[in-house]
Design a protein around this motif. Structure first.
Motif, mmCIF file in Angstrom:
data_model
loop_
_atom_site.group_PDB
_atom_site.id
_atom_site.type_symbol
_atom_site.label_atom_id
_atom_site.label_comp_id
_atom_site.label_asym_id
_atom_site.label_seq_id
_atom_site.Cartn_x
_atom_site.Cartn_y
_atom_site.Cartn_z
ATOM 1 N N ALA A 18 0.831 -1.201 0.000
ATOM 2 C CA ALA A 18 0.000 0.000 0.000
ATOM 3 C C ALA A 18 0.868 1.255 0.000
ATOM 4 O O ALA A 18 0.584 2.215 -0.734
ATOM 5 C CB ALA A 18 -0.942 -0.007 1.207
ATOM 6 N N TYR A 28 -6.203 6.382 -2.743
ATOM 7 C CA TYR A 28 -6.590 5.348 -1.777
ATOM 8 C C TYR A 28 -7.681 4.420 -2.300
ATOM 9 O O TYR A 28 -7.719 3.248 -1.942
ATOM 10 C CB TYR A 28 -6.999 5.975 -0.440
ATOM 11 C CG TYR A 28 -5.820 6.551 0.309
ATOM 12 C CD1 TYR A 28 -4.793 5.735 0.760
ATOM 13 C CD2 TYR A 28 -5.722 7.916 0.551
ATOM 14 C CE1 TYR A 28 -3.704 6.255 1.437
ATOM 15 C CE2 TYR A 28 -4.639 8.442 1.233
ATOM 16 C CZ TYR A 28 -3.631 7.614 1.671
ATOM 17 O OH TYR A 28 -2.556 8.120 2.337
ATOM 18 N N ILE A 31 -5.874 1.857 -4.369
ATOM 19 C CA ILE A 31 -5.112 0.984 -3.464
ATOM 20 C C ILE A 31 -6.066 -0.001 -2.791
ATOM 21 O O ILE A 31 -5.785 -1.200 -2.709
ATOM 22 C CB ILE A 31 -4.349 1.819 -2.414
ATOM 23 C CG1 ILE A 31 -3.249 2.640 -3.092
ATOM 24 C CG2 ILE A 31 -3.763 0.916 -1.322
ATOM 25 C CD1 ILE A 31 -2.598 3.673 -2.199
ATOM 26 N N SER A 32 -7.201 0.508 -2.338
ATOM 27 C CA SER A 32 -8.213 -0.335 -1.693
ATOM 28 C C SER A 32 -8.666 -1.458 -2.615
ATOM 29 O O SER A 32 -8.733 -2.628 -2.211
ATOM 30 C CB SER A 32 -9.408 0.529 -1.285
ATOM 31 O OG SER A 32 -10.456 -0.267 -0.834
ATOM 32 N N TYR A 37 -8.779 -3.953 0.479
ATOM 33 C CA TYR A 37 -9.249 -3.274 1.686
ATOM 34 C C TYR A 37 -10.761 -3.126 1.597
ATOM 35 O O TYR A 37 -11.334 -3.131 0.503
ATOM 36 C CB TYR A 37 -8.605 -1.887 1.810
ATOM 37 C CG TYR A 37 -7.161 -1.914 2.245
ATOM 38 C CD1 TYR A 37 -6.820 -2.020 3.589
ATOM 39 C CD2 TYR A 37 -6.134 -1.828 1.306
ATOM 40 C CE1 TYR A 37 -5.493 -2.031 3.990
ATOM 41 C CE2 TYR A 37 -4.806 -1.846 1.695
ATOM 42 C CZ TYR A 37 -4.496 -1.947 3.041
ATOM 43 O OH TYR A 37 -3.189 -1.966 3.431
ATOM 44 N N ALA A 43 -7.830 1.698 3.588
ATOM 45 C CA ALA A 43 -6.512 1.758 2.951
ATOM 46 C C ALA A 43 -5.731 2.951 3.481
ATOM 47 O O ALA A 43 -4.544 2.838 3.824
ATOM 48 C CB ALA A 43 -6.656 1.846 1.433
#
Length: 152
Positions: A18, A28, A31-32, A37, A43
């Motif tokens: 991450a 984010y 990334i999630s 996530y 995240a």
């Protein structure tokens, strides 16, 4: 129940991924989605926890090193103290250097005041700048001993 070693290792690996993605400029939400996530907030929270943990570890290591350096300075001062107390000028100079170094290491000295002013001593006008311009402005803050700014 505490997390198992395998769970802690998996969490650490996901946090490292991450952080790498965030450093690469990813938001984010992405990334999630990529790392599984629950949502972008999870995240974000995980990245911030990892960064805080790293800062705490770095701070603890720096404090340990600072304490070690203070102990070394104490030993050096003790070694020269008797001669300095008897008036040996070289020993006095050594003790003063050790005291000065300890004060700088522990932040005991009053910080130098630095001001950056605009034309004719007026306020500095700053508008939206890019990174190169910001770097140029930072280099202008090199102060002379009197606290005045100098042009480069």
């Amino acid at each position: 129940m505490p997390a198992s070693k395998a769970q802690r290792a998996a969490t650490a690996q996901r946090r490292a991924q991450a952080i790498a993605l965030r450093l690469a400029g990813m938001d984010y939400q992405t990334i999630s989605e990529r790392l599984g996530y629950a949502d972008r907030g999870a995240a974000s929270k995980d990245v911030h926890r990892a960064l805080e943990s790293a800062l705490e570890a770095e701070s603890a290591a720096a404090e340990t090193l600072r304490e070690l350096e203070v102990q070394r300075l104490d030993r050096m001062q003790a070694a020269a103290w008797a001669k300095a107390a008897k008036g040996d000028l070289k020993a006095i100079e050594t003790v003063l250097k050790v005291i000065d170094r300890r004060a700088r290491l522990l932040g005991l000295d009053k910080p130098a005041r630095t001001e950056l002013t605009g034309a004719d001593g007026g306020p500095l006008q700053v508008e939206a700048v890019d990174f190169a311009e910001l770097e140029r402005l930072i280099t202008l803050t090199d102060a002379t001993p009197g606290g005045e700014t100098r042009d480069t």
